[in-house]
Design a protein around this motif. Structure first.
Motif, PDB file in Angstrom:
ATOM      1  N   ALA A 215      43.930  38.048  45.927  1.00  0.00           N
ATOM      2  CA  ALA A 215      44.063  36.846  46.752  1.00  0.00           C
ATOM      3  C   ALA A 215      45.366  36.861  47.538  1.00  0.00           C
ATOM      4  N   ARG A 216      46.442  37.345  46.928  1.00  0.00           N
ATOM      5  CA  ARG A 216      47.735  37.370  47.615  1.00  0.00           C
ATOM      6  C   ARG A 216      47.841  38.530  48.599  1.00  0.00           C
ATOM      7  N   ALA A 217      47.176  39.636  48.291  1.00  0.00           N
ATOM      8  CA  ALA A 217      47.120  40.742  49.262  1.00  0.00           C
ATOM      9  C   ALA A 217      46.317  40.322  50.491  1.00  0.00           C
ATOM     10  N   LYS A 218      45.190  39.695  50.238  1.00  0.00           N
ATOM     11  CA  LYS A 218      44.335  39.212  51.332  1.00  0.00           C
ATOM     12  C   LYS A 218      45.049  38.132  52.145  1.00  0.00           C
TER      13      LYS A 218
ATOM     14  N   LEU B 284      54.450  42.960  50.062  1.00  0.00           N
ATOM     15  CA  LEU B 284      54.699  43.671  48.811  1.00  0.00           C
ATOM     16  C   LEU B 284      54.452  42.728  47.639  1.00  0.00           C
ATOM     17  N   LEU B 285      53.622  43.158  46.705  1.00  0.00           N
ATOM     18  CA  LEU B 285      53.336  42.384  45.504  1.00  0.00           C
ATOM     19  C   LEU B 285      53.983  43.104  44.323  1.00  0.00           C
ATOM     20  N   ILE B 286      54.713  42.362  43.490  1.00  0.00           N
ATOM     21  CA  ILE B 286      55.335  42.965  42.304  1.00  0.00           C
ATOM     22  C   ILE B 286      54.738  42.301  41.072  1.00  0.00           C
ATOM     23  N   VAL B 287      53.958  43.087  40.340  1.00  0.00           N
ATOM     24  CA  VAL B 287      53.265  42.575  39.155  1.00  0.00           C
ATOM     25  C   VAL B 287      54.283  42.205  38.081  1.00  0.00           C
ATOM     26  N   GLU B 288      53.958  41.163  37.368  1.00  0.00           N
ATOM     27  CA  GLU B 288      54.823  40.612  36.323  1.00  0.00           C
ATOM     28  C   GLU B 288      55.326  41.655  35.333  1.00  0.00           C
ATOM     29  N   ALA B 289      56.401  41.286  34.638  1.00  0.00           N
ATOM     30  CA  ALA B 289      57.002  42.140  33.623  1.00  0.00           C
ATOM     31  C   ALA B 289      55.960  42.750  32.710  1.00  0.00           C
ATOM     32  N   ALA B 290      55.945  44.082  32.676  1.00  0.00           N
ATOM     33  CA  ALA B 290      55.024  44.819  31.808  1.00  0.00           C
ATOM     34  C   ALA B 290      55.857  45.581  30.785  1.00  0.00           C
ATOM     35  N   ALA B 291      55.565  45.356  29.520  1.00  0.00           N
ATOM     36  CA  ALA B 291      56.382  45.921  28.449  1.00  0.00           C
ATOM     37  C   ALA B 291      56.265  47.435  28.382  1.00  0.00           C
ATOM     38  N   ILE B 292      57.409  48.102  28.272  1.00  0.00           N
ATOM     39  CA  ILE B 292      57.426  49.566  28.130  1.00  0.00           C
ATOM     40  C   ILE B 292      57.336  49.976  26.659  1.00  0.00           C
TER      41      ILE B 292
ATOM     42  N   THR C 168      45.355  47.908  41.461  1.00  0.00           N
ATOM     43  CA  THR C 168      45.971  48.528  42.637  1.00  0.00           C
ATOM     44  C   THR C 168      44.938  48.866  43.708  1.00  0.00           C
ATOM     45  N   GLU C 169      43.776  49.336  43.301  1.00  0.00           N
ATOM     46  CA  GLU C 169      42.737  49.695  44.279  1.00  0.00           C
ATOM     47  C   GLU C 169      42.259  48.469  45.043  1.00  0.00           C
ATOM     48  N   GLU C 170      42.125  47.350  44.349  1.00  0.00           N
ATOM     49  CA  GLU C 170      41.674  46.125  45.018  1.00  0.00           C
ATOM     50  C   GLU C 170      42.730  45.626  46.006  1.00  0.00           C
ATOM     51  N   VAL C 171      43.976  45.667  45.608  1.00  0.00           N
ATOM     52  CA  VAL C 171      45.068  45.229  46.484  1.00  0.00           C
ATOM     53  C   VAL C 171      45.149  46.099  47.730  1.00  0.00           C
ATOM     54  N   HIS C 172      44.992  47.396  47.561  1.00  0.00           N
ATOM     55  CA  HIS C 172      45.114  48.319  48.697  1.00  0.00           C
ATOM     56  C   HIS C 172      44.030  48.104  49.747  1.00  0.00           C
ATOM     57  N   LYS C 173      42.908  47.520  49.353  1.00  0.00           N
ATOM     58  CA  LYS C 173      41.847  47.225  50.322  1.00  0.00           C
ATOM     59  C   LYS C 173      42.334  46.284  51.422  1.00  0.00           C
ATOM     60  N   TYR C 174      43.349  45.475  51.112  1.00  0.00           N
ATOM     61  CA  TYR C 174      43.821  44.460  52.056  1.00  0.00           C
ATOM     62  C   TYR C 174      45.146  44.834  52.710  1.00  0.00           C
TER      63      TYR C 174
ATOM     64  N   ALA D 292      51.508  28.396  45.034  1.00  0.00           N
ATOM     65  CA  ALA D 292      51.001  27.223  45.754  1.00  0.00           C
ATOM     66  C   ALA D 292      50.070  27.616  46.885  1.00  0.00           C
ATOM     67  N   ASP D 293      50.360  28.747  47.532  1.00  0.00           N
ATOM     68  CA  ASP D 293      49.488  29.176  48.627  1.00  0.00           C
ATOM     69  C   ASP D 293      49.468  30.691  48.768  1.00  0.00           C
ATOM     70  N   PRO D 294      48.419  31.341  48.240  1.00  0.00           N
ATOM     71  CA  PRO D 294      48.310  32.798  48.381  1.00  0.00           C
ATOM     72  C   PRO D 294      48.089  33.244  49.818  1.00  0.00           C
ATOM     73  N   GLU D 295      47.747  32.321  50.715  1.00  0.00           N
ATOM     74  CA  GLU D 295      47.499  32.668  52.119  1.00  0.00           C
ATOM     75  C   GLU D 295      48.668  32.298  53.023  1.00  0.00           C
ATOM     76  N   LEU D 296      49.815  32.015  52.447  1.00  0.00           N
ATOM     77  CA  LEU D 296      50.952  31.532  53.247  1.00  0.00           C
ATOM     78  C   LEU D 296      51.323  32.453  54.414  1.00  0.00           C
TER      79      LEU D 296
END
Length: 644
Positions: free
Chosen positions: A47-50, A55-63, A90-96, A323-327
């Motif tokens: 939704a945010r890529a579209k 640039l989207l940075i995915v939330e903290a992912a534990a190492i 990642t594949e879905e985001v890259h579509k947009y 608040a707005d993924p289409e901002l």
């Protein structure tokens, strides 16, 4: 208005990003208990890529499983088993056309045994002041082992299709703990002085570089100012940024705070827009790589100014993107009045994060956030005649969403202005952004053809005359006046009447009720130099305020000299005060010019029983069911509107 810098591309290392809009990492609660991402992640990030973010940075992912820190299930990247699921994201985001990174994280001491199933670890055995759990000091060998784990996690991120990684060196987590004299008291090679404290992040970046190659972008996030005694300030952080650039990072992302200063990590409306830009500006002066600014950048004009004036190279919009993924798309199209605004309320973002009854992140203004895969605004199979009764936030949301779906919607409001109690809630200090939300709902309603009928008191006869297919009752609540001796005094004022200017308060004011309405009325009166005392039956006032909002609210109340008497049950109202009981003893409190009642609310729903069985579909939402927070009303409104 045009925003030439905002919509110009930028290179971070070898990665070209289409514009300067960044979605920073925020805990979403969408992961499974085992740390794997879900279809919810796919829908959320798509939704945010579209919507146009660069640039989207995915939330903290534990190492490492012992590095999890989120109150929700934190996503993981400590094992190759996570790669296929992350690849779907990642594949879905890259579509947009967007780029996507993932933040590599270890909580260190900012976690608990309950979250990780063991004792937290840290540079030194000093507990986090918030979590208050003693961590175990890492051995030198264990530190080197964690360096390898960060590098392995970055390799997995690359293999999963992420365009970059962000190393989480901010907010008081493990890397920040090593970098800060606030938490690092070691005397081995990973402590003792500035360069000793910097060795851990430097070695992490070098290890990542060895495992992902020279061309793969690495972003480093840090708190420019930790805002705690003994913590790093912006002068130290300038040096950190220089060292990290030399170590090989491709961009610096400048945030603020640690757990003990969380009110600056996720800042409420009391904190000015762009409050943290000074930090990115300082960092930008000492590095030659892109710098990302973050912190209530809630207007495209502000964002453009930050970039144009050279204070940062990109801007991260956290809660604004909730608040707005289409901002970005709306800004580019000149539709800024259609942007769903972040109002800094903290209720469904940070508020949900610390609420065990909630499963994932959302947004008060935009309840579709976090539910992108299941709550959708789709064309209705059949257009219906929908009557909405009440122009508060629930009614306004239901009206525009139903209209967008193709229904014929008429909204009736008994007052001559829309907004209901929500509009009154915008009057106390720092609450003015609520008006943006009301304006947004009205704008969207007009766009999709909602007809607004103002100054009309709806009766069951009017409903029968209009003959709607659907009635949505959003009639709200009214102030509660309990049966206490002396309370029916015409001299007394309801809190809403004080805020609306229907009644004027004298110099000395007693507010009975220390919940949200009472304390915000006290805030308003204190700002206007009244002497205010609050009487509250619970052990504390402002118990229903979100923590960061309460922090700044209490600062202001203390500044104004507002007094609070807690654990006090009012037994009788006098002409100039009250008799209350505390600890089994009755006390008298007198000498007040004005007594303000803020003792809660009760549902106002006079129509449901009268029209039941006479209208095909009847729905009741919000305070008309029972008084609660605004976010429940808006959420219920959205669910009803997508269903009819």
């Amino acid at each position: 208005m045009k925003y030439p810098v905002l919509f110009s591309p930028i290179k971070i290392g070898t990665m070209e990003v289409r514009n300067r809009y960044v979605v920073p990492p925020m805990a979403t609660g969408l992961a499974r208990a085992d740390g794997s991402p879900t279809e919810g992640h796919v829908a959320y990030w798509a939704a945010r890529a579209k919507g146009g973010y660069g640039l989207l940075i995915v939330e903290a992912a534990a190492i490492d499983p012992l590095g999890k820190g989120s109150p929700w299930d934190e996503p993981g990247i400590w094992d190759d088993k996570f790669i296929p699921a992350w690849k779907k994201v990642t594949e879905e985001v890259h579509k947009y056309g967007a780029k996507i990174a993932i933040q590599l994280h270890h909580a260190g001491r900012q976690t608990t045994h309950d979250k990780i199933g063991g004792q937290p670890v840290a540079p030194s055995p000093i507990p986090c002041p918030v979590e208050r759990e003693m961590p175990r000091e890492l051995t030198t060998e264990e530190v080197y082992d964690l360096i390898e784990k960060f590098g392995d996690a970055a390799r997995r991120a690359r293999d999963a299709g992420f365009d970059a990684v962000e190393v989480h060196g901010a907010h008081g987590y493990l890397i920040a703990q090593f970098m800060s004299p606030y938490s690092n008291k070691r005397v081995d090679e990973f402590g003792g002085d500035f360069m000793g404290r910097m060795k851990f992040p430097v070695e992490i970046v070098k290890n990542i570089r060895r495992k992902v190659g020279n061309g793969y972008p690495i972003i480093f996030r840090l708190s420019g100012d930790e805002r705690v005694p003994g913590g790093r300030d912006i002068n130290d952080s300038r040096l950190v940024a220089r060292v990290m650039e030399e170590a090989g990072v491709d961009a610096i992302h400048v945030s603020a705070g640690v757990y003990a200063s969380t009110q600056y990590i996720i800042a409420p409306a009391a904190v000015p827009p762009g409050f943290n830009v000074y930090a990115s500006e300082q960092i930008k002066k000492v590095v030659n790589i892109p710098v990302i600014a973050v912190g209530r950048i809630n207007d495209p004009l502000l964002a453009e100014d930050i970039l144009e004036s050279g204070k940062a190279d990109s801007v991260a919009l956290g809660r604004e993107s909730l608040a707005d993924p289409e901002l970005p798309n709306k800004v580019a199209a000149g539709l800024t009045e259609e942007i769903s605004p972040c109002i800094g309320c903290m209720q469904a973002c940070a508020g949900y994060l610390f609420d065990s009854t909630k499963s994932n992140i959302s947004c008060l203004v935009n309840p579709f956030t976090g539910r992108e895969g299941e709550l959708k605004v789709e064309k209705a199979e059949k257009s219906k005649n929908v009557m909405v009764v009440g122009g508060g936030p629930g009614g306004l949301e239901a009206a525009w969403v139903a209209a967008k779906r193709g229904h014929k919607v008429t909204l009736y409001e008994k007052e001559n202005v829309l907004g209901g109690q929500y509009r009154i809630g915008a009057i106390p200090p720092t609450k003015q952004d609520i008006l943006k939300a009301i304006r947004y709902y009205i704008t969207m309603g007009k766009k999709y053809g909602v007809e607004y009928k103002m100054g009309v008191e709806v009766t069951d006869d009017l409903i029968m005359k209009e003959n709607p297919d659907v009635v949505i009752l959003a009639t709200g609540g009214v102030p509660l006046v309990p049966n206490i001796k002396g309370i029916d005094n015409p001299k007394f004022a309801k809190a809403v009447d004080i805020l609306e200017g229907k009644k004027e308060a004298g110099t000395n004011v007693l507010i009975v009720g220390g919940g949200m309405v009472g304390v915000e009325t006290a805030d308003f009166l204190g700002e206007h130099y009244h002497n205010v005392t609050i009487v509250e039956m619970l052990p504390e006032i402002a118990k229903d305020e979100q923590a960061a909002v309460k922090f700044f609210l209490m600062e202001r109340l203390n500044k104004y000299g507002v007094k609070a008497i807690t654990n006090a049950t009012v037994r009788e109202f006098l002409d100039d005060g009250v008799v209350y009981e505390k600890g089994g003893k009755e006390e008298k409190l007198t000498g007040f010019d004005t007594i303000v009642l803020a003792m809660g609310a009760k549902a106002y729903n006079p129509l449901e029983e009268k029209i039941k069985g006479k209208v095909s579909e009847v729905y009741v939402i919000g305070d008309a069911i029972e008084p609660r927070k605004t976010l429940e009303a808006i959420e219920e409104a959205a669910r009803v509107a997508v269903k009819i």
